[in-house]
Design a protein around this motif. Structure first.
Motif, mmCIF file in Angstrom:
data_model
loop_
_atom_site.group_PDB
_atom_site.id
_atom_site.type_symbol
_atom_site.label_atom_id
_atom_site.label_comp_id
_atom_site.label_asym_id
_atom_site.label_seq_id
_atom_site.Cartn_x
_atom_site.Cartn_y
_atom_site.Cartn_z
ATOM 1 N N TYR A 149 0.809 -1.214 0.000
ATOM 2 C CA TYR A 149 0.000 0.000 0.000
ATOM 3 C C TYR A 149 0.847 1.270 0.000
ATOM 4 C CZ TYR A 149 -3.983 -3.012 0.404
ATOM 5 O OH TYR A 149 -4.943 -3.960 0.122
ATOM 6 N N GLY A 150 2.081 1.148 -0.445
ATOM 7 C CA GLY A 150 2.959 2.306 -0.536
ATOM 8 C C GLY A 150 4.408 1.862 -0.608
ATOM 9 N N MET A 151 5.298 2.829 -0.468
ATOM 10 C CA MET A 151 6.734 2.545 -0.404
ATOM 11 C C MET A 151 7.234 2.850 0.995
ATOM 12 S SD MET A 151 8.637 1.345 -2.865
ATOM 13 C CE MET A 151 10.300 2.002 -2.771
ATOM 14 N N PRO A 152 8.068 1.969 1.585
ATOM 15 C CA PRO A 152 8.670 2.320 2.874
ATOM 16 C C PRO A 152 9.516 3.581 2.690
ATOM 17 C CG PRO A 152 9.590 0.250 2.010
ATOM 18 C CD PRO A 152 8.530 0.689 1.056
ATOM 19 N N TRP A 153 9.529 4.438 3.680
ATOM 20 C CA TRP A 153 10.277 5.701 3.561
ATOM 21 C C TRP A 153 11.172 5.942 4.778
ATOM 22 C CZ3 TRP A 153 8.805 11.269 4.856
ATOM 23 C CH2 TRP A 153 9.648 12.183 4.191
ATOM 24 N N ILE A 154 10.579 5.831 5.953
ATOM 25 C CA ILE A 154 11.358 6.030 7.183
ATOM 26 C C ILE A 154 11.545 4.658 7.820
ATOM 27 C CG2 ILE A 154 11.332 7.032 9.507
ATOM 28 C CD1 ILE A 154 9.510 9.279 8.291
ATOM 29 N N LEU A 155 12.796 4.210 7.881
ATOM 30 C CA LEU A 155 13.108 2.915 8.503
ATOM 31 C C LEU A 155 13.627 3.241 9.898
ATOM 32 C CD1 LEU A 155 13.437 -0.156 8.000
ATOM 33 C CD2 LEU A 155 15.760 0.323 7.257
ATOM 34 N N ASP A 156 12.855 2.907 10.924
ATOM 35 C CA ASP A 156 13.245 3.424 12.233
ATOM 36 C C ASP A 156 12.869 2.500 13.382
ATOM 37 O OD1 ASP A 156 14.499 5.285 13.809
ATOM 38 O OD2 ASP A 156 13.143 6.931 13.334
ATOM 39 N N THR A 157 13.683 2.592 14.425
ATOM 40 C CA THR A 157 13.371 1.963 15.704
ATOM 41 C C THR A 157 13.905 2.882 16.793
ATOM 42 O OG1 THR A 157 13.463 -0.082 16.982
ATOM 43 C CG2 THR A 157 15.509 0.586 15.915
ATOM 44 N N LYS A 158 13.565 2.571 18.043
ATOM 45 C CA LYS A 158 14.081 3.379 19.156
ATOM 46 C C LYS A 158 15.375 2.761 19.673
ATOM 47 C CE LYS A 158 10.338 6.162 20.844
ATOM 48 N NZ LYS A 158 9.655 6.723 22.008
ATOM 49 N N TYR A 159 16.327 3.633 19.963
ATOM 50 C CA TYR A 159 17.637 3.229 20.482
ATOM 51 C C TYR A 159 17.820 3.794 21.886
ATOM 52 C CZ TYR A 159 18.530 2.338 15.547
ATOM 53 O OH TYR A 159 18.446 1.877 14.265
ATOM 54 N N LEU A 160 18.774 3.220 22.615
ATOM 55 C CA LEU A 160 19.138 3.782 23.911
ATOM 56 C C LEU A 160 20.301 4.744 23.704
ATOM 57 C CD1 LEU A 160 18.621 3.750 27.017
ATOM 58 C CD2 LEU A 160 20.550 2.163 27.160
ATOM 59 N N PHE A 161 20.053 6.011 23.955
ATOM 60 C CA PHE A 161 21.093 7.039 23.888
ATOM 61 C C PHE A 161 21.637 7.254 25.292
ATOM 62 C CE2 PHE A 161 18.387 7.720 20.257
ATOM 63 C CZ PHE A 161 19.270 8.086 19.247
ATOM 64 N N TYR A 162 22.944 7.521 25.372
ATOM 65 C CA TYR A 162 23.517 7.776 26.697
ATOM 66 C C TYR A 162 24.563 8.873 26.608
ATOM 67 C CZ TYR A 162 27.412 4.750 25.144
ATOM 68 O OH TYR A 162 28.470 4.210 24.452
ATOM 69 N N ASN A 163 24.743 9.560 27.740
ATOM 70 C CA ASN A 163 25.708 10.651 27.831
ATOM 71 C C ASN A 163 27.043 10.070 28.308
ATOM 72 O OD1 ASN A 163 27.282 12.810 29.027
ATOM 73 N ND2 ASN A 163 25.456 14.098 28.885
ATOM 74 N N LYS A 164 28.008 10.010 27.387
ATOM 75 C CA LYS A 164 29.297 9.368 27.687
ATOM 76 C C LYS A 164 30.011 10.034 28.866
ATOM 77 C CE LYS A 164 30.167 7.728 22.989
ATOM 78 N NZ LYS A 164 31.019 7.795 21.798
ATOM 79 N N GLU A 165 29.926 11.340 28.937
ATOM 80 C CA GLU A 165 30.622 12.083 29.999
ATOM 81 C C GLU A 165 30.052 11.734 31.379
ATOM 82 O OE1 GLU A 165 32.220 16.558 30.186
ATOM 83 O OE2 GLU A 165 30.045 16.428 30.385
ATOM 84 N N ILE A 166 28.725 11.675 31.479
ATOM 85 C CA ILE A 166 28.094 11.357 32.773
ATOM 86 C C ILE A 166 28.457 9.935 33.207
ATOM 87 C CG2 ILE A 166 25.885 11.015 33.969
ATOM 88 C CD1 ILE A 166 24.795 13.407 32.343
ATOM 89 N N LEU A 167 28.417 8.992 32.272
ATOM 90 C CA LEU A 167 28.773 7.602 32.607
ATOM 91 C C LEU A 167 30.219 7.525 33.076
ATOM 92 C CD1 LEU A 167 26.032 6.899 31.256
ATOM 93 C CD2 LEU A 167 27.143 4.872 30.317
ATOM 94 N N GLU A 168 31.091 8.270 32.419
ATOM 95 C CA GLU A 168 32.525 8.285 32.792
ATOM 96 C C GLU A 168 32.699 8.834 34.210
ATOM 97 O OE1 GLU A 168 36.414 10.362 31.005
ATOM 98 O OE2 GLU A 168 34.997 9.673 29.475
ATOM 99 N N LYS A 169 32.009 9.936 34.499
ATOM 100 C CA LYS A 169 32.088 10.543 35.840
ATOM 101 C C LYS A 169 31.567 9.583 36.912
ATOM 102 C CE LYS A 169 31.770 15.471 34.688
ATOM 103 N NZ LYS A 169 30.867 16.624 34.620
#
Length: 412
Positions: free
Chosen positions: A133-153
């Motif tokens: 019923y159309g063409m796929p356009w946005i291929l997406d999923t949710k990821y876990l983003f993290y703040n590298k600096e905070i984890l390091e601290k």
């Protein structure tokens, strides 16, 4: 005399018309998009401008609405007998749109090149009952983003691989006084909350439906909601998450006010932009975690497609536009906000450069995408689940009771 003069004038006009340069016969089509996540409004306008430059005989009128208004706007326009030629639609709507003849079947328009070149999983976005019923356009999923600096601290060496580890790491960050509420989610009473919930359902090995009937009120579906409630009541989750949509999550994360956030692909490059973000260069991304003994990673299918409405009077021009917008050349050019649907794009340095970490996460996340239930009654089911999640977070009902109520009110 007057008649002769009029005839002479008419003759001159006809001769003039015959030799006059012909005007372009312009066809106007209307297209409906969303004004949040994935491609930005400016990007869609730029893509469309490139299309009209290549096709000067087609004019595209663009309209943008928030995601939350996309479904109803599409359906209501159909009822009025006018409206849109091209619409953006979520992976959850083909069953309803096909059953109610909102979109036309475009299977015969899809070329062999498209079939072979597009990632197999992407077709699940637009297919229902053996038809496209159309063409796929946005291929997406949710990821876990993290703040590298905070984890390091905090002395945390690697991001969490399980949801329990996420809670443990968030507690370390909170106890060390680095952030009061380290996790940010989009748990507003909207589809955004269902996407986060689905990610957790996939991690816990749950299922939404069994033999066409609700099955989320026990097993992995209940485990997922219990996890959300525990994360919220423990104080590890930002309390405003119950009102947040994805853009709110992005802003909180970009301000350095979250160590962890669940969000779509587009946040990676936006949060890494020093013009707007306080955490540019410190953004880490991994697939959403798994659950020990049940899953390695978790992911929701958040993909979207472009389709032609059954009310369109210009389906050929609409398809020409869709084919351009979903083409590999267009997608590769705008790959910083949404990863391409084309398999060979991932071998193109122009696509991968500067987002190697995101693509590494995508290879695992996109392969694990879990679907929200495929049913023509999806909207009713989603609304009932949104309410159950909100009631549970606010302590108005126990998760098991809230989910039982959602099952009864799901229309299934």
């Amino acid at each position: 005399m007057l008649k002769s003069f009029s005839k002479a004038l008419l003759g001159a006009a006809l001769i003039g018309a015959a030799f006059a340069p012909k005007a372009f016969a312009e066809t106007s089509i209307n297209a409906l998009f969303m004004a949040q996540a994935a491609y930005s409004e400016a990007d869609v306008r730029a893509m469309t401008e490139a299309f009209t430059k290549a096709n000067p005989d087609i004019k595209v009128n663009l309209e943008f609405v928030p995601y939350e208004g996309l479904h109803d706007k599409t359906v209501l326009a159909q009822g009025s007998g006018g409206g849109y030629d091209v619409v953006l639609f979520d992976v959850i709507w083909p069953a309803e749109y096909a059953s109610n003849k909102v979109l036309i079947d475009v299977s015969s328009r899809i070329t062999d090149e498209m079939k072979k070149g597009v990632l197999p999983g992407a077709w699940t976005t637009v297919n229902y009952d053996g038809k496209s019923y159309g063409m796929p356009w946005i291929l997406d999923t949710k990821y876990l983003f993290y703040n590298k600096e905070i984890l390091e601290k905090a002395g945390i060496k690697t991001p969490p691989k399980t949801w329990d580890e996420l809670a443990e790491q968030a507690k370390i960050i909170k106890d060390k006084g680095l952030l009061a509420t380290p996790i940010s989610w989009s748990w507003s009473q909207a589809e955004a909350a269902i996407c986060d919930y689905t990610t957790l359902v996939s991690a816990y090995g749950g299922e939404f439906l069994k033999d066409g009937k609700p099955a989320f009120q026990s097993g992995g579906g209940l485990d997922a909601l219990n996890y959300m409630v525990t994360s919220y009541t423990s104080g590890l989750t930002n309390p405003n998450s119950k009102e947040f949509l994805e853009e709110d999550v992005r802003k909180v994360f970009q301000n350095g006010e979250a160590a962890f956030a669940l969000n779509w692909t587009y946040m990676y490059n936006m949060a890494n932009d020093p013009k707007d973000s306080k955490v540019a260069g410190k953004v880490g991304v991994v697939p959403a975690p798994g659950v020990t003994g049940k899953s390695e990673v978790s992911a929701v299918n958040g993909s979207m497609g472009l389709g032609i409405t059954s009310a369109s009077k210009h389906p050929d021009e609409a398809w020409k536009y869709i084919a351009f917008m979903t083409s590999q050349a267009t997608q590769n050019q705008y790959a910083k906000l949404s990863l391409p649907i084309w398999a060979s794009s991932y071998e193109d340095p122009a696509v991968t450069k500067g987002q190697e970490e995101l693509i590494a996460a995508a290879k695992l996340g996109l392969a694990a995408m879990y679907p929200r239930p495929t049913t023509p009654k999806y909207q009713e089911l989603s609304t009932a689940l949104q309410q159950a999640i909100q009631e549970s977070l606010l302590g108005q009902a126990k998760p098991e009771d809230a989910l039982k109520g959602a099952a009864e009110n799901s229309g299934l």
